[in-house]
Motif scaffolding. Structure first.
Motif, mmCIF file in Angstrom:
data_model
loop_
_atom_site.group_PDB
_atom_site.id
_atom_site.type_symbol
_atom_site.label_atom_id
_atom_site.label_comp_id
_atom_site.label_asym_id
_atom_site.label_seq_id
_atom_site.Cartn_x
_atom_site.Cartn_y
_atom_site.Cartn_z
ATOM 1 N N CYS A 76 0.835 -1.209 0.000
ATOM 2 C CA CYS A 76 0.000 0.000 0.000
ATOM 3 C C CYS A 76 0.868 1.256 0.000
ATOM 4 O O CYS A 76 1.898 1.299 0.685
ATOM 5 N N LYS A 126 0.709 5.826 -0.193
ATOM 6 C CA LYS A 126 -0.125 7.001 -0.019
ATOM 7 C C LYS A 126 -0.730 7.384 -1.369
ATOM 8 O O LYS A 126 -0.131 7.145 -2.424
ATOM 9 N N ASN A 184 -0.672 -2.143 12.941
ATOM 10 C CA ASN A 184 -1.366 -1.496 11.822
ATOM 11 C C ASN A 184 -1.473 0.012 11.995
ATOM 12 O O ASN A 184 -1.230 0.777 11.051
ATOM 13 N N ILE A 244 0.014 2.730 9.365
ATOM 14 C CA ILE A 244 -0.890 3.636 8.640
ATOM 15 C C ILE A 244 -0.526 5.094 8.924
ATOM 16 O O ILE A 244 -0.450 5.924 8.005
ATOM 17 N N LEU A 258 -0.010 -3.945 4.677
ATOM 18 C CA LEU A 258 -1.330 -3.973 5.294
ATOM 19 C C LEU A 258 -2.230 -4.954 4.554
ATOM 20 O O LEU A 258 -2.119 -5.102 3.329
ATOM 21 N N ALA A 281 -6.639 -1.681 5.007
ATOM 22 C CA ALA A 281 -6.403 -0.493 4.171
ATOM 23 C C ALA A 281 -7.680 0.040 3.535
ATOM 24 O O ALA A 281 -7.740 1.217 3.139
ATOM 25 N N ASP A 282 -8.709 -0.786 3.460
ATOM 26 C CA ASP A 282 -9.882 -0.462 2.646
ATOM 27 C C ASP A 282 -10.542 0.875 2.999
ATOM 28 O O ASP A 282 -10.902 1.651 2.108
ATOM 29 N N TYR A 285 -9.268 3.511 4.100
ATOM 30 C CA TYR A 285 -8.422 4.616 3.630
ATOM 31 C C TYR A 285 -8.397 4.675 2.100
ATOM 32 O O TYR A 285 -8.209 5.739 1.526
ATOM 33 N N ILE A 320 -5.212 6.208 0.511
ATOM 34 C CA ILE A 320 -4.272 5.111 0.241
ATOM 35 C C ILE A 320 -4.619 4.445 -1.089
ATOM 36 O O ILE A 320 -5.797 4.343 -1.461
ATOM 37 N N ILE A 374 -3.643 0.767 -3.255
ATOM 38 C CA ILE A 374 -3.045 -0.566 -3.143
ATOM 39 C C ILE A 374 -2.421 -0.933 -4.482
ATOM 40 O O ILE A 374 -3.103 -0.961 -5.513
#
Length: 341
Positions: A150, A152, A207, A211, A224, A229-230, A232, A238, A240
């Motif tokens: 992941c 930014k 985590n 993050i 992650l 992550a979902d 975000y 974020i 992926i």
């Protein structure tokens, strides 16, 4: 330098014993009857049971511990099941509480593969697969999503190839939060081997820390799971780049996997929760505790955990012998990956 492995002795001897659970009573273990039948073993034998959690409240490990407390609390309503969180000392304080606990089944440690990894890195001197150090009760092996790479949302790395190219041009400069000697570190090494590059590994044991450091621009990428992550991803914070497995996630099928991007992984990072205790805990008591686990799948807290933290995950009870082998397989992963060298 990798620590010299302690010679492991054979764990499993067939036990010709009948195990009886004390479902809703405080009665003590029944003795053998006049017919010469083997004495049955009941658990719990004491009023208060501590579940040692080597992680902070709110973590996945904490969720598993609280689901166990919920399940056992319903199964044995006359007993108290308390979760004790302790993430200090790189989790080793909790490990020691479990290893040095009473031998009556009143303290159960719920560890993770990090128990092995801390040993390989010299952080912890006691190997969970050594029967002189721990008694393994069983392993809750979850079938759930692997991690993902992941970045930014405004990262210059648009694709996994972009990240790999930058890492190869500047070895050990592209940063990722891993912590030291934990399962995230091992997973990152597994990814490095597949990508053929090395990253600068910095603090990021849980985590929340990974993050925060990613969104704050302190890390270039984060290890992650897609479900973590979902939220975000949904807010546009974020992106992926790839799912770290050789096939796509069932729950997030739109994320390309490593193999299809040309980076097949040699190993799948082991997942599972190791239920263990003082090595003096008897085989009979360990078997009796293990035999209480099948009903966990019906506990409401456990079902919620599989729909949130481990979204789309599943678990099927394994007999104790299979569970012990799962833990040994975790050790093989550490050996093959060359950890601690």
């Amino acid at each position: 330098m990798k620590k010299t492995m302690k010679k492991l002795t054979t764990l499993l001897a067939a036990a010709a014993l009948t195990f009886t659970l004390a479902g809703c009573s405080n009665s003590s273990a029944e003795g053998a009857d006049s017919g010469g039948e083997a004495e049955s073993v009941e658990w719990p034998a004491t009023k208060n049971i501590e579940i040692i959690c080597p992680a902070n409240a709110g973590s996945g490990t904490d969720g598993v511990c609280r689901a166990l407390a919920s399940h056992w609390g319903k199964m044995f309503p006359d007993h108290n099941f308390t979760v004790i969180n302790d993430a200090s000392g790189g989790y080793t304080v909790a490990y020691e509480k479990g290893r040095n606990s009473d031998t009556d089944g009143s303290t159960i440690l719920v560890g993770t593969p990090s128990m092995l990894i801390t040993y390989y890195f010299g952080v912890y001197d006691h190997l969970v697969t050594d029967p002189e150090e721990f008694q393994i009760i069983n392993c809750i092996k979850l079938e759930s999503d692997m991690a993902a790479v992941c970045v930014k949302a405004d990262s210059p790395y648009e694709t996994l190839d972009d990240l790999v190219e930058a890492a190869k041009e500047n070895p050990n400069s592209i940063s990722v939060g891993t912590g030291s000697g934990n399962i995230v570190y091992a997973g990152t090494v597994n990814i490095e081997n597949a990508l053929g590059c090395t990253f600068r590994k910095v603090d990021g044991a849980d985590n929340n820390e990974r993050i925060t450091n990613l969104l704050g621009g302190f890390n270039d990428w984060a290890y992650l799971t897609p479900q973590v992550a979902d939220q975000y991803v949904q807010t546009g914070d974020i992106r992926i780049l790839a799912y770290a497995d050789n096939q796509r996630s069932v729950n997030y099928p739109d994320i390309p996997c490593f193999e299809e991007l040309g980076y097949p992984l040699s190993y799948q990072v082991p997942t599972g929760y190791i239920l263990c205790a003082n090595p003096g805990l008897s085989e009979e008591m360990a078997e009796a505790i293990s035999s209480t686990l099948p009903g966990l799948k019906d506990d409401s807290m456990w079902k919620t955990l599989l729909n949130t933290t481990f979204k789309g995950g599943s678990w099927e009870y394994e007999e104790r012998e299979e569970g012990i082998q799962t833990v040994k397989d975790m050790q093989i992963f550490c050996d093959d990956l060359g950890l601690g060298v």
